[in-house]
Design a protein around this motif. Structure first.
Motif, PDB file in Angstrom:
ATOM      1  N   LYS A   1      34.052  49.355  24.596  1.00 58.85           N
ATOM      2  CA  LYS A   1      34.682  49.245  23.272  1.00 58.85           C
ATOM      3  C   LYS A   1      35.400  50.522  22.847  1.00 58.85           C
ATOM      4  N   MET A   2      34.758  51.658  22.987  1.00 56.20           N
ATOM      5  CA  MET A   2      35.372  52.915  22.548  1.00 56.20           C
ATOM      6  C   MET A   2      36.558  53.302  23.436  1.00 56.20           C
ATOM      7  N   THR A   3      36.459  52.998  24.714  1.00 57.26           N
ATOM      8  CA  THR A   3      37.565  53.270  25.639  1.00 57.26           C
ATOM      9  C   THR A   3      38.769  52.413  25.273  1.00 57.26           C
ATOM     10  N   LEU A   4      38.520  51.139  24.976  1.00 54.29           N
ATOM     11  CA  LEU A   4      39.600  50.225  24.595  1.00 54.29           C
ATOM     12  C   LEU A   4      40.252  50.665  23.283  1.00 54.29           C
ATOM     13  N   ASP A   5      39.432  51.048  22.309  1.00 49.63           N
ATOM     14  CA  ASP A   5      39.984  51.469  21.014  1.00 49.63           C
ATOM     15  C   ASP A   5      40.850  52.716  21.166  1.00 49.63           C
ATOM     16  N   TYR A   6      40.382  53.657  21.974  1.00 51.56           N
ATOM     17  CA  TYR A   6      41.181  54.864  22.221  1.00 51.56           C
ATOM     18  C   TYR A   6      42.473  54.488  22.950  1.00 51.56           C
ATOM     19  N   GLY A   7      42.349  53.612  23.935  1.00 53.33           N
ATOM     20  CA  GLY A   7      43.519  53.213  24.716  1.00 53.33           C
ATOM     21  C   GLY A   7      44.557  52.475  23.902  1.00 53.33           C
ATOM     22  N   LEU A   8      44.096  51.696  22.933  1.00 52.79           N
ATOM     23  CA  LEU A   8      45.024  50.929  22.088  1.00 52.79           C
ATOM     24  C   LEU A   8      45.597  51.754  20.942  1.00 52.79           C
ATOM     25  N   SER A   9      44.939  52.882  20.632  1.00 54.23           N
ATOM     26  CA  SER A   9      45.286  53.648  19.425  1.00 54.23           C
ATOM     27  C   SER A   9      46.730  54.133  19.403  1.00 54.23           C
TER      28      SER A   9
ATOM     29  N   ALA B   1      43.270  43.259  25.893  1.00 51.10           N
ATOM     30  CA  ALA B   1      43.509  44.476  26.676  1.00 51.10           C
ATOM     31  C   ALA B   1      42.485  44.613  27.799  1.00 51.10           C
ATOM     32  N   TYR B   2      41.241  44.241  27.515  1.00 50.85           N
ATOM     33  CA  TYR B   2      40.204  44.317  28.557  1.00 50.85           C
ATOM     34  C   TYR B   2      40.597  43.473  29.770  1.00 50.85           C
ATOM     35  N   GLN B   3      41.057  42.270  29.519  1.00 50.20           N
ATOM     36  CA  GLN B   3      41.436  41.387  30.625  1.00 50.20           C
ATOM     37  C   GLN B   3      42.644  41.925  31.387  1.00 50.20           C
ATOM     38  N   MET B   4      43.621  42.439  30.641  1.00 46.10           N
ATOM     39  CA  MET B   4      44.850  42.934  31.269  1.00 46.10           C
ATOM     40  C   MET B   4      44.608  44.167  32.131  1.00 46.10           C
ATOM     41  N   VAL B   5      43.664  45.001  31.719  1.00 49.77           N
ATOM     42  CA  VAL B   5      43.439  46.279  32.404  1.00 49.77           C
ATOM     43  C   VAL B   5      42.327  46.191  33.447  1.00 49.77           C
ATOM     44  N   TYR B   6      41.244  45.467  33.124  1.00 46.70           N
ATOM     45  CA  TYR B   6      40.046  45.533  33.965  1.00 46.70           C
ATOM     46  C   TYR B   6      39.792  44.285  34.824  1.00 46.70           C
ATOM     47  N   LEU B   7      40.432  43.174  34.505  1.00 49.44           N
ATOM     48  CA  LEU B   7      40.211  41.955  35.291  1.00 49.44           C
ATOM     49  C   LEU B   7      41.448  41.653  36.140  1.00 49.44           C
ATOM     50  N   THR B   8      41.292  41.734  37.430  1.00 47.17           N
ATOM     51  CA  THR B   8      42.437  41.613  38.337  1.00 47.17           C
ATOM     52  C   THR B   8      42.882  40.167  38.571  1.00 47.17           C
ATOM     53  N   LYS B   9      41.975  39.195  38.371  1.00 42.72           N
ATOM     54  CA  LYS B   9      42.316  37.810  38.690  1.00 42.72           C
ATOM     55  C   LYS B   9      42.895  37.037  37.509  1.00 42.72           C
ATOM     56  N   VAL B  10      42.985  37.688  36.360  1.00 37.16           N
ATOM     57  CA  VAL B  10      43.504  37.013  35.164  1.00 37.16           C
ATOM     58  C   VAL B  10      44.962  37.420  34.946  1.00 37.16           C
ATOM     59  N   PRO B  11      45.912  36.467  35.005  1.00 34.59           N
ATOM     60  CA  PRO B  11      47.331  36.822  34.827  1.00 34.59           C
ATOM     61  C   PRO B  11      47.645  37.217  33.387  1.00 34.59           C
ATOM     62  N   ASP B  12      48.505  38.226  33.243  1.00 37.16           N
ATOM     63  CA  ASP B  12      48.865  38.716  31.909  1.00 37.16           C
ATOM     64  C   ASP B  12      49.452  37.620  31.025  1.00 37.16           C
ATOM     65  N   HIS B  13      50.253  36.747  31.627  1.00 42.85           N
ATOM     66  CA  HIS B  13      50.940  35.739  30.795  1.00 42.85           C
ATOM     67  C   HIS B  13      49.927  34.795  30.126  1.00 42.85           C
ATOM     68  N   ALA B  14      48.816  34.510  30.805  1.00 43.98           N
ATOM     69  CA  ALA B  14      47.781  33.647  30.223  1.00 43.98           C
ATOM     70  C   ALA B  14      47.094  34.360  29.056  1.00 43.98           C
ATOM     71  N   VAL B  15      46.838  35.653  29.240  1.00 40.81           N
ATOM     72  CA  VAL B  15      46.200  36.452  28.185  1.00 40.81           C
ATOM     73  C   VAL B  15      47.111  36.538  26.968  1.00 40.81           C
ATOM     74  N   LEU B  16      48.373  36.843  27.202  1.00 34.75           N
ATOM     75  CA  LEU B  16      49.336  36.996  26.104  1.00 34.75           C
ATOM     76  C   LEU B  16      49.536  35.690  25.345  1.00 34.75           C
ATOM     77  N   PHE B  17      49.651  34.581  26.076  1.00 35.05           N
ATOM     78  CA  PHE B  17      49.856  33.278  25.432  1.00 35.05           C
ATOM     79  C   PHE B  17      48.687  32.957  24.514  1.00 35.05           C
ATOM     80  N   ASP B  18      47.448  33.086  25.043  1.00 32.93           N
ATOM     81  CA  ASP B  18      46.275  32.768  24.230  1.00 32.93           C
ATOM     82  C   ASP B  18      46.131  33.714  23.046  1.00 32.93           C
ATOM     83  N   ALA B  19      46.443  34.987  23.247  1.00 36.09           N
ATOM     84  CA  ALA B  19      46.328  35.961  22.161  1.00 36.09           C
ATOM     85  C   ALA B  19      47.229  35.590  20.988  1.00 36.09           C
ATOM     86  N   VAL B  20      48.437  35.199  21.292  1.00 33.95           N
ATOM     87  CA  VAL B  20      49.400  34.809  20.242  1.00 33.95           C
ATOM     88  C   VAL B  20      48.919  33.543  19.539  1.00 33.95           C
ATOM     89  N   GLU B  21      48.431  32.563  20.310  1.00 32.61           N
ATOM     90  CA  GLU B  21      47.967  31.308  19.713  1.00 32.61           C
ATOM     91  C   GLU B  21      46.716  31.528  18.855  1.00 32.61           C
TER      92      GLU B  21
END
Length: 454
Positions: free
Chosen positions: A63-71, A92-112
């Motif tokens: 959590k603290m790493t993500l908050d600093y990274g997003l700041s 951000a966790y999925q985009m940076v730390y999970l290799t099998k999750v495509p960014d476009h899926a993360v971005l689409f769900d985040a917006v929705e």
């Protein structure tokens, strides 16, 4: 957003993850209990349940790493709605730390999700922040010059806690420990049956297709590096039980004999209790009396005892350990175990929430609680009997200080050095206590001490 789409997004893994993190942060909910509840209520298939668990624990752990990274992409984090913060963390966790999750899926769900929870303006903001993460990555904590802050942000451990450990074990060991907590915990099992050798069990598990190795810490322990161990016939038959390796060291310290009467004063959920019982014989009147304050936790001890075929050697009672001194005949037990309530800092790898909710006053409050339990049970031990005190924490206040204070107040007790052929010398304190840190062997952190009544 139409109601049909809004309702659909509410049942997605990422939406559920945001809601769980909100409850953990705002209401102090336990992440493991809430995760299990949501997985069951949503009837999630194994793949989705696995992803939800990975995201929730991963975000809490970092959590603290993500908050600093997003700041670098957020103008005023304090003015940001908490669910937006958690949505950005999840994404951000999925985009940076999970290799099998495509960014476009993360971005689409985040917006929705942002549309469903907020409005189009929030969705646009979330999309903008995450597009920056996609292009430039998170702000790099490795460039932080102050060592304490760098460890704190990089390992996502509150700065006061980093400073506490530096004062106890030095900066190098603190850094190793803090970052080791980001590694995935592995499953370990204990051989419950003394009728089979560990070598035989290892061979059988390997024949069943499991990737297993003997524990370097416990003579009855096995590390599971691959495979779902609860599906093994050995587990189903009660020959094996899941238990962290460091906690497997507690029962043998009592040097139990078959006809001993044993008190396990803080027993739930019963992992150590069943281990104690494995050394006893019902035909020779050997028995463990296991205590817990809560009926439902007593139920867990009984379930474990039945599954592991030691019910005939375990008697459970709903009783606060602080009241035990009034409930039993003085000097009636051969060995007493106090696996005391503690801050649980040794479990930070498995329960990352702990890092953020404890404070220094907790250590002192728990120290007093531990002394009250020790005081209560001390009169129940026979002369020459062993009192085994253990915790799953790493603080001096709850460990060494508790034992030393108890000894000062009870001249009839003396410290007996704990023996183990498996542990490195670094795991023993000068007094003869065992203090295992999470980075020493990849296990939970643990403290074990032994006292004898003269």
């Amino acid at each position: 957003m139409d109601n049909k789409l809004k309702n659909k997004i509410k049942h997605t893994v990422r939406y559920l993850a945001v809601d769980i993190l909100e409850s953990v942060e705002k209401e102090g909910a336990y992440s493991n209990l809430l995760l299990n509840k949501v997985i069951q209520s949503e009837k999630l298939p194994p793949k989705d349940a696995g992803l939800l668990t990975e995201i929730v624990y991963g975000v809490i752990q970092r959590k603290m790493t993500l908050d600093y990274g997003l700041s670098g992409y957020i103008k005023d984090p304090k003015k940001q709605l908490s669910w937006v913060t958690n949505l950005l963390r999840v994404s951000a966790y999925q985009m940076v730390y999970l290799t099998k999750v495509p960014d476009h899926a993360v971005l689409f769900d985040a917006v929705e999700i942002a549309k469903a929870k907020g409005h189009a303006g929030v969705a646009s903001y979330v999309n903008g922040v995450l597009r920056n993460v996609q292009r430039n990555g998170l702000r790099d904590w490795k460039t932080i010059s102050n060592a304490k802050k760098r460890i704190s942000v990089g390992a996502s451990m509150p700065k006061w806690l980093v400073a506490y450990f530096i004062g106890k074990i030095g900066i190098e060991e603190t850094e190793k420990m803090a970052f080791s907590l980001l590694e995935d915990p592995f499953v370990s099992v204990r051989l419950q049956s003394q009728a089979m050798s560990r070598e035989t069990v290892l061979e059988q598990l390997q024949a069943e297709g499991y990737d297993v190795v003997p524990s370097p810490v416990s003579p009855s322990g096995i590390r599971i590096r691959g495979g779902k161990i609860v599906d093994s016939p050995l587990f189903k038959e009660g020959i094996l039980t899941i238990q962290d390796e460091s906690s497997q060291l507690v029962a043998p310290v009592g040097e139990l004999e078959k006809d001993f009467l044993v008190l396990d004063s803080c027993a739930a959920p019963g992992g150590k209790t069943t281990h104690m019982a494995s050394y006893l014989s019902a035909s020779e009147n050997g028995k463990v009396i296991a205590l817990d304050m809560y009926e439902h936790k007593i139920g867990l001890i009984n379930q474990n005892a039945e599954r592991l075929h030691v019910s005939d050697r375990i008697e459970t009672r709903v009783l606060d350990a602080k009241e035990a001194g009034k409930a039993f005949v003085p000097e009636s037990f051969d060995v007493i175990y106090v696996d005391a309530p503690c801050s649980g800092l040794g479990l930070m790898r498995r329960k990352p929430d702990i890092k953020y909710v404890k404070n220094a006053q907790d250590f002192l409050d728990l120290h007093q609680e531990q002394l009250r339990i020790l005081d209560s049970v001390s009169s129940l031990l026979k002369k020459g009997g062993r009192l085994v005190y253990s915790t799953c924490t790493l603080t001096e206040e709850e460990n060494q200080m508790t034992v030393q204070t108890f000894i000062e107040n009870h001249a009839e007790f003396a410290i007996v050095p704990v023996r183990s052929d498996y542990l490195d010398k670094k795991s023993f304190t000068p007094e003869g206590f065992v203090q295992i840190y999470p980075h020493d062997y990849g296990t939970d952190g643990f403290f074990i001490s032994c006292m004898v009544k003269r």
